[in-house]
Design an enzyme around this catalytic site. Structure first.
Site, PDB file in Angstrom:
ATOM      1  N   ASP A   7       2.395  -3.856  -1.505  1.00 25.39           N
ATOM      2  CA  ASP A   7       2.627  -3.483  -0.543  1.00 25.39           C
ATOM      3  C   ASP A   7       0.135  -2.660   0.003  1.00 25.39           C
ATOM      4  OD1 ASP A   7       3.339  -1.933   2.015  1.00 25.39           O
ATOM      5  OD2 ASP A   7       2.257  -0.406   1.478  1.00 25.39           O
ATOM      6  N   HIS A  26      11.295  -5.219   1.232  1.00 28.26           N
ATOM      7  CA  HIS A  26      10.056  -5.024   1.189  1.00 28.26           C
ATOM      8  C   HIS A  26       9.684  -4.953  -0.288  1.00 28.26           C
ATOM      9  CE1 HIS A  26       5.610  -3.905   2.272  1.00 28.26           C
ATOM     10  NE2 HIS A  26       5.800  -2.446   1.707  1.00 28.26           N
TER      11      HIS A  26
END
Length: 326
Positions: free
Chosen positions: A105, A303
């Protein structure tokens, strides 16, 4: 609370932020693990023992503003140049001259820029969830403002100090549970549901989080750990990363279009919006990541790659690390 392993070392090391908290396991070549939002060193809990067992010195940091690391008050203290200096300082504080850096991320972006700005220190770079896209194009705030039509993109929503905090901080645990679920492969909203990346007029992000059971990868004790960290620190420092995107665009102008030439790896989630929104960046890897030796999209994964699919992530990381020049 999660059980603490006795062979894991917690320490504080000096950095331009003040101090960086890190968690270390194993001996061998240094692998620096950098988390994203809204996480901590704990997001690498499955990788630390796996990398240590494979013969590496695995070190997961709390990025400045998170966990037990220092939290400067100034918003511009969270610009990318400062974070790269922290990563470089950690390597030196550990008595090492070089490291492989792996990020997820926002940590992926920190890792990429660390490799670009300090190739003398970071000899290889692994990127999880967010593919490398060279600096360029319009000012980020202008780009994000054009997304979503009448709705507001979450990055724009995060810009004003205090606004997102007012939504999150009255119930940190509940908000985190919803945020993690919204972007997990097994609990994210269906394609016909309102997109949780956007805020409706006068609304909140939380209004679009899914209800029901949480993701399989997130136990109650895991959620307790994350919530406890942010209940103690607040959210402003973590959100500071989003509030420096325009500064980064200005600071890194000399890197416009620059490729990362070190050996690299990319792992994306097949259900992660980043994989789809940045599909052109992935297609451009032959020119932007000429040292790329491993790329993999994990089908059905959202994610939170290294937490959703720890066994696959560990195998890909160790195989890639083992392939790097000594």
């Amino acid at each position: 609370m999660p059980q603490q392993r006795t062979d894991v070392i917690h320490r504080l090391v000096p950095s331009p932020a003040g101090r960086i908290h890190l968690v270390e396991q194993g001996t061998g070549p240094l692998v620096l693990l950098v988390h994203g939002f809204p996480e901590s060193w704990y997001s690498w809990r499955h990788q630390l023992p796996a990398l240590a067992a494979a013969g590496y010195r695995a070190v997961a940091v709390d990025v400045r503003g998170y966990g037990r690391s220092s939290r400067p008050l100034a918003i511009d203290a969270y610009r990318m140049l400062e974070l790269v200096e922290d990563m470089t300082a950690v390597v030196g504080a550990l008595g090492e001259r070089s490291a492989v850096i792996v990020g997820h991320d926002w940590g992926s972006v920190i890792a990429a820029n660390s490799a670009l700005l300090r190739p003398d220190v970071f000899r290889a770079v692994g990127l999880l969830s967010v593919p490398y896209a060279p600096r360029g194009g319009p000012r980020p705030s202008e780009l994000f403002a054009r997304m979503g039509g009448d709705e507001e993109f979450y990055v724009s929503y995060f810009q004003e100090p205090g606004r997102a905090e007012a939504e999150i901080e009255p119930d940190v645990r509940g908000w985190l549970a919803g945020f993690y679920a919204a972007f997990s492969g097994d609990t994210m909203p269906t394609p016909d549901a309102p997109d949780p990346h956007f805020v409706g007029p006068g609304g909140t992000l939380r209004a679009r989080f899914p209800s029901g059971p949480g993701p399989a990868w997130l136990s109650e004790s895991d959620l307790d750990f994350y919530a406890g960290e942010f209940e103690r620190t607040g959210m402003s420092a973590a959100l500071g990363r989003y509030r420096n995107m325009d500064r980064d665009w200005e600071d890194l102008a000399d890197l416009d279009g620059a490729p990362i030439t070190q050996p690299s790896l990319f792992i994306g989630g097949g259900l992660d919006a980043s994989t789809h929104w940045m599909a052109d960046a992935i297609k451009a890897f032959p020119s932007t990541l000429p040292g790329l030796t491993c790329t993999r999209i994990l089908e059905g994964c959202g994610h939170w790659i290294q937490q959703e699919r720890p066994a696959e992530t560990n195998r890909l990381l160790t195989d890639w690390l083992d392939s790097l020049p000594a």
